[in-house]
Design a protein around this motif. Structure first.
Motif, PDB file in Angstrom:
ATOM      1  N   LYS A  55     -51.959  25.131  35.292  1.00  0.00           N
ATOM      2  CA  LYS A  55     -52.293  23.730  35.057  1.00  0.00           C
ATOM      3  C   LYS A  55     -53.449  23.645  34.064  1.00  0.00           C
ATOM      4  O   LYS A  55     -54.237  24.586  33.943  1.00  0.00           O
ATOM      5  CB  LYS A  55     -52.679  23.055  36.377  1.00  0.00           C
ATOM      6  CG  LYS A  55     -51.554  22.972  37.391  1.00  0.00           C
ATOM      7  CD  LYS A  55     -52.028  22.312  38.672  1.00  0.00           C
ATOM      8  CE  LYS A  55     -53.071  23.167  39.388  1.00  0.00           C
ATOM      9  NZ  LYS A  55     -53.455  22.588  40.695  1.00  0.00           N
ATOM     10  N   PRO A  56     -53.572  22.528  33.336  1.00  0.00           N
ATOM     11  CA  PRO A  56     -54.723  22.373  32.440  1.00  0.00           C
ATOM     12  C   PRO A  56     -56.037  22.623  33.178  1.00  0.00           C
ATOM     13  O   PRO A  56     -56.277  22.056  34.247  1.00  0.00           O
ATOM     14  CB  PRO A  56     -54.604  20.920  31.969  1.00  0.00           C
ATOM     15  CG  PRO A  56     -53.136  20.642  32.019  1.00  0.00           C
ATOM     16  CD  PRO A  56     -52.643  21.378  33.245  1.00  0.00           C
ATOM     17  N   GLY A  57     -56.857  23.500  32.627  1.00  0.00           N
ATOM     18  CA  GLY A  57     -58.121  23.867  33.263  1.00  0.00           C
ATOM     19  C   GLY A  57     -58.046  25.158  34.056  1.00  0.00           C
ATOM     20  O   GLY A  57     -59.064  25.708  34.456  1.00  0.00           O
ATOM     21  N   ASN A  75     -54.827  27.648  30.354  1.00  0.00           N
ATOM     22  CA  ASN A  75     -54.140  26.442  29.910  1.00  0.00           C
ATOM     23  C   ASN A  75     -55.195  25.530  29.313  1.00  0.00           C
ATOM     24  O   ASN A  75     -55.991  24.910  30.029  1.00  0.00           O
ATOM     25  CB  ASN A  75     -53.434  25.742  31.077  1.00  0.00           C
ATOM     26  CG  ASN A  75     -52.604  24.543  30.623  1.00  0.00           C
ATOM     27  OD1 ASN A  75     -52.965  23.830  29.682  1.00  0.00           O
ATOM     28  ND2 ASN A  75     -51.502  24.296  31.312  1.00  0.00           N
ATOM     29  N   ALA A  76     -55.224  25.483  27.990  1.00  0.00           N
ATOM     30  CA  ALA A  76     -56.216  24.693  27.260  1.00  0.00           C
ATOM     31  C   ALA A  76     -55.575  23.395  26.795  1.00  0.00           C
ATOM     32  O   ALA A  76     -54.893  23.367  25.777  1.00  0.00           O
ATOM     33  CB  ALA A  76     -56.760  25.475  26.075  1.00  0.00           C
ATOM     34  N   GLY A  77     -55.734  22.350  27.569  1.00  0.00           N
ATOM     35  CA  GLY A  77     -55.192  21.059  27.185  1.00  0.00           C
ATOM     36  C   GLY A  77     -53.693  21.064  27.009  1.00  0.00           C
ATOM     37  O   GLY A  77     -53.164  20.398  26.120  1.00  0.00           O
ATOM     38  N   VAL A  79     -51.897  23.808  26.293  1.00  0.00           N
ATOM     39  CA  VAL A  79     -51.503  24.987  25.520  1.00  0.00           C
ATOM     40  C   VAL A  79     -51.814  26.230  26.343  1.00  0.00           C
ATOM     41  O   VAL A  79     -52.987  26.519  26.626  1.00  0.00           O
ATOM     42  CB  VAL A  79     -52.242  25.051  24.170  1.00  0.00           C
ATOM     43  CG1 VAL A  79     -51.835  26.311  23.402  1.00  0.00           C
ATOM     44  CG2 VAL A  79     -51.968  23.808  23.348  1.00  0.00           C
ATOM     45  N   VAL A  80     -50.770  26.940  26.763  1.00  0.00           N
ATOM     46  CA  VAL A  80     -50.958  28.153  27.559  1.00  0.00           C
ATOM     47  C   VAL A  80     -50.918  29.348  26.612  1.00  0.00           C
ATOM     48  O   VAL A  80     -49.914  29.586  25.930  1.00  0.00           O
ATOM     49  CB  VAL A  80     -49.873  28.284  28.644  1.00  0.00           C
ATOM     50  CG1 VAL A  80     -50.085  29.568  29.443  1.00  0.00           C
ATOM     51  CG2 VAL A  80     -49.901  27.075  29.571  1.00  0.00           C
ATOM     52  N   GLN A  81     -52.009  30.096  26.573  1.00  0.00           N
ATOM     53  CA  GLN A  81     -52.116  31.252  25.687  1.00  0.00           C
ATOM     54  C   GLN A  81     -53.231  32.142  26.213  1.00  0.00           C
ATOM     55  O   GLN A  81     -53.792  31.897  27.288  1.00  0.00           O
ATOM     56  CB  GLN A  81     -52.420  30.800  24.261  1.00  0.00           C
ATOM     57  CG  GLN A  81     -53.703  30.010  24.122  1.00  0.00           C
ATOM     58  CD  GLN A  81     -53.908  29.432  22.732  1.00  0.00           C
ATOM     59  OE1 GLN A  81     -53.012  29.428  21.913  1.00  0.00           O
ATOM     60  NE2 GLN A  81     -55.094  28.924  22.456  1.00  0.00           N
ATOM     61  N   ALA A  82     -53.567  33.176  25.463  1.00  0.00           N
ATOM     62  CA  ALA A  82     -54.650  34.078  25.856  1.00  0.00           C
ATOM     63  C   ALA A  82     -55.732  34.081  24.791  1.00  0.00           C
ATOM     64  O   ALA A  82     -55.470  33.841  23.604  1.00  0.00           O
ATOM     65  CB  ALA A  82     -54.115  35.491  26.068  1.00  0.00           C
TER      66      ALA A  82
END
Length: 584
Positions: A55-57, A75-77, A79-82
Motif C-alpha cells: 500500500k502507499p507508504g 510503494n511511493a505514491g 509506484v512500487v519499486q526499489a
C-alpha cells in the motif's frame, strides 16, 4: 501550510524497461544493454518476496539474491519499486524512516528527505540521491532490474559534470553548507555558466557538525567532495576572503586584491563565534572558539595527552557537545548563565534531564553563573590558568573553550551604503532567499533572516543556524536562479531540523523563534532515555525534541508542512505521533 519554499525542480529519473519473462528455466540474472556503452543492467531476484502488494507508504528492506546487497522495496505514491536502502548522509536504514503516501521518504536520524519515485534529494543534509530499480512480479517472485555496482553502492551522484559556457557568471561567497547546496543545486538544475566559489577556510566544504561533535580534523573524512569533483563541474575555487561588494558594478573584491564580476551573487559567509569582552580573554593563550578545522586542531593540540582541566563557557549546543567530546580522560567543567543547560531552547525540565545525562560522562556544571575574568597561569603567564566567577569561585584551567553564540559574518557589508543590515547583522531575504531591495543577490545560511511560515510563524523573519537549513537554502536560491518563474508557483515546503550529540543523540524539528512557546508536553521517560518533548503555543504545536524515539522526529517533519500536526490537547492525552500512520 508552508515552512520554507523549495523552488528546486526535481529531475526525472529514467526507469529501465523490463525484460520479457522466461517461464521454463530457473532464474539466472540476465543482462541487457542500457546504452551504447559497456554498462549492463541485469534482473535480480529479491529474497523472500512473493508479490508487489504494498500500500502507499509501505516499505520493506530485502536482500538481493546473487549480490551481497539489500534494497528498499516501497510503494511511493502508487509506484512500487526499489531504491537504495540507506540514507546517503550517514547511512541510516531508511526502512526505519518515514514514507508518506505521496512517496516522500525521510531519514530517521537527521531529516534528509528523498523523493521515493525518482530517488532525488528533496531536503538536506543528504547530497547524493538514491538509485531506483524497476520491480517486476512474476511466477510468485519479485525481481528488480539494475546494474550490480549501482545496487551495491545504494546511491547515485547528482548531475554535476559540466563544461562551463559563456553567459551569466555566478559568484558564491562562503565555503560552508549553504555554498555546497547552492553550487550543486545550480548544476543539477541545468545551469551551465561559470561558477566561482570564494572561501576563506583554506579547504573545500566540510561536514562542519563533526567539529563540535567529535573534534575531527582529518580533511579526507570531513570534506564532502574532493577537488576533482569541483573540477568536473567546472567550479572555480578561490581561497581568499571577501573584503567588499560593489553592488552597482556587480563586483566582489577580496583581501588579496582580487576582483570578481558577477551576474548573480550568493552570499553564504556563515557566522563568527562570539568572544567575551572580559579581562584576560583577549590576551591569554589557550582560550579558543570553534568554527573551523584550524580551531579544532588548536584545541586538540592544547589537550595533548589528555588529563587536562577544560573549562567550557556557555551551555548552548556547541558548548554541550564539546563537553561530551572532550570528557574522556579530561576534567571538564561547563559554566552557564541559565539555570540548566539549553534552557532557552528546550526548557528547564528537558535541559535538566540533559544535564544529568552529560554529568554521567563526568562533566561538572556551574549554572546560574557569571564570568568575571580569566587569570594567567603561574607557570606560564602567556596562557590561561584559571577562570573567576562573579560569586568568587575560582576554577583552575589548562584551556578554555568559548561556546557563547555566534554573529552573522557580514563585516564586509557594514560600511556598504547600498545594503541595510538587520539589527543582528543579518540580511533580510524573501522566500527564494533573494536579498530584499537588491537585484540578483541572494543570502543563505547564518547570515539570512527569512520569513517563517511554520506553525504560529505567520511569516515572521527568523535567522536559523541549522546545517540543514543552510544547505536547503542554497538549493532554493539555485532553483530560483535557474528557473525564476517558479517563484510565483506554489512550492514544496520543508521543516527546519537539527541534531545534537549530548551523550545520546537528540533530534529537533520545527522552530520557536517566530512565536515562542508557552508550554511543553513530555511523553516517555528521561530515566530510560526515551522521550519526546512537544513545544506548544496555546493549542498549536510548534516544535519537538526527542531522544531514543526514532522516527518520531521524521514523522513530525512530514506532518508539519502538511498542517496535520495534532493539537496540544491530543498530545496531553497520550497520542503517539507514529500511530497516525504514513503522512498523507
Amino acid at each position: 501550510m508552508r515552512v520554507l519554499s523549495r523552488l528546486v525542480r526535481n529531475r526525472n529519473t529514467q526507469i529501465l524497461p523490463s525484460v520479457l519473462p522466461l517461464h521454463v528455466r530457473p532464474f539466472v540474472p540476465r543482462p541487457f544493454a542500457t546504452s551504447t556503452t559497456t554498462k549492463m543492467a541485469q534482473e535480480y531476484k529479491l529474497k523472500g518476496v512473493t508479490s508487489l502488494d504494498l500500500k502507499p507508504g509501505d516499505k520493506q528492506e530485502v536482500e538481493v539474491e546473487g549480490l551481497d546487497a539489500k534494497v528498499l522495496l516501497l510503494n511511493a505514491g502508487g509506484v512500487v519499486q526499489a531504491t537504495g536502502p540507506r540514507c546517503t548522509h550517514y547511512g541510516a536504514p531508511l526502512v526505519k524512516g518515514v514514507l508518506g503516501t505521496d512517496g516522500k521518504l525521510t531519514c530517521p536520524w537527521h531529516g534528509a528527505c528523498f523523493n521515493g519515485k525518482t530517488g532525488d534529494v528533496e531536503d538536506a543534509p543528504a547530497l547524493d540521491a538514491l538509485p531506483i530499480f524497476k520491480a517486476t512480479e512474476r511466477d510468485g517472485a519479485v525481481y528488480i532490474t539494475g546494474e550490480a555496482a549501482t545496487i551495491k553502492a545504494g546511491h547515485r551522484k547528482p548531475k554535476f559534470k559540466c563544461k562551463a559556457t559563456g553567459g551569466d557568471k555566478i559568484v558564491v561567497v562562503g565555503g560552508g553548507s549553504g555554498s555546497l547546496g547552492a553550487v550543486e543545486g545550480l548544476r543539477e538544475t541545468g545551469y551551465t555558466g561559470p561558477i566561482t566559489l570564494i572561501s576563506n577556510e583554506g579547504y573545500l566544504p566540510i561536514d562542519r557538525p563533526k567539529l563540535s561533535k567529535a573534534l575531527m580534523t582529518d580533511l579526507q573524512k570531513l570534506q564532502w567532495r574532493d577537488a576533482e569533483w569541483y573540477k568536473e563541474g567546472d567550479v572555480d575555487i578561490v581561497q581568499d576572503e571577501v573584503a567588499g561588494v560593489d553592488f552597482a558594478t556587480k563586483t566582489v573584491s577580496t583581501k588579496s586584491g582580487g576582483k570578481f564580476a558577477y551576474s548573480k551573487l550568493i552570499l553564504a559567509t556563515g557566522a563568527t563565534p562570539r568572544v567575551l569582552p572580559l579581562q584576560g580573554f583577549k590576551v591569554l593563550g589557550n582560550i579558543f572558539t570553534l568554527r573551523n578545522v584550524r580551531d579544532a586542531e588548536n584545541i586538540n593540540k592544547a589537550i595533548g595527552e589528555k588529563g587536562k582541566r577544560i573549562i567550557i563557557i556557555g551551555s548552548s549546543f556547541i558548548g554541550m557537545e564539546l563537553a561530551v567530546a572532550t570528557s574522556k580522560d579530561n576534567n571538564v567543567t561547563v559554566v552557564g548563565m541559565e539555570k540548566v543547560p539549553l534552557q532557552r531552547v528546550l526548557g528547564e525540565e528537558v535541559g535538566g534531564a540533559i544535564q544529568k545525562l552529560v554529568e554521567s560522562k563526568g562533566v561538572k556544571f556551574y549554572m546560574s553563573a557569571g564570568v568575571e575574568k580569566a587569570e594567567p597561569s603561574d607557570s606560564d603567564p602567556s596562557v590561561v590558568g584559571s577562570v573567576h566567577l562573579k560569586d568568587g569561585t575560582k576554577l583552575d584551567a589548562d584551556l578554555i573553550i568559548l561556546g557563547v553564540g555566534v554573529v552573522p559574518a557580514t563585516e564586509y557589508l557594514k560600511d556598504n551604503s547600498v545594503v541595510r543590515l538587520e539589527q543582528d547583522g543579518s540580511l533580510k531575504v524573501d522566500e527564494s532567499f533573494s536579498v530584499v531591495g537588491l537585484k540578483d543577490v541572494y543570502a543563505i545560511g547564518d547570515i539570512a533572516s527569512f520569513p517563517y511560515h511554520g506553525p504560529a510563524g505567520d511569516g515572521k523573519y527568523v535567522r536559523i543556524e541549522h546545517w540543514n537549513v543552510a544547505q536547503q537554502a542554497g538549493r532554493i536560491a539555485a532553483g530560483h536562479i535557474t528557473n525564476p518563474a517558479r517563484a510565483n508557483l506554489k512550492s514544496q515546503p520543508f521543516a527546519p531540523i537539527f541534531w545534537s550529540a549530548l551523550g545520546a543523540q537528540m533530534r529537533y524539528a520545527g522552530n520557536t523563534q517566530a512565536s515562542g512557546w508557552d508550554d511543553v508536553v513530555i511523553q516517555g521517560s528521561f530515566e530510560e532515555g526515551k522521550w519526546v518533548a512537544y513545544y506548544t503555543k496555546g493549542e498549536t504545536v510548534v516544535a519537538m525534541a526527542s531522544m531514543g524515539k526514532d522516527p518520531v522526529m521524521s514523522q513530525f517533519a512530514q506532518l508539519l508542512p502538511l498542517g496535520k500536526l495534532p493539537s496540544k490537547s491530543e498530545l496531553e492525552k497520550g497520542l503517539d505521533l507514529l500511530s497516525l500512520g504514513p503522512p498523507n
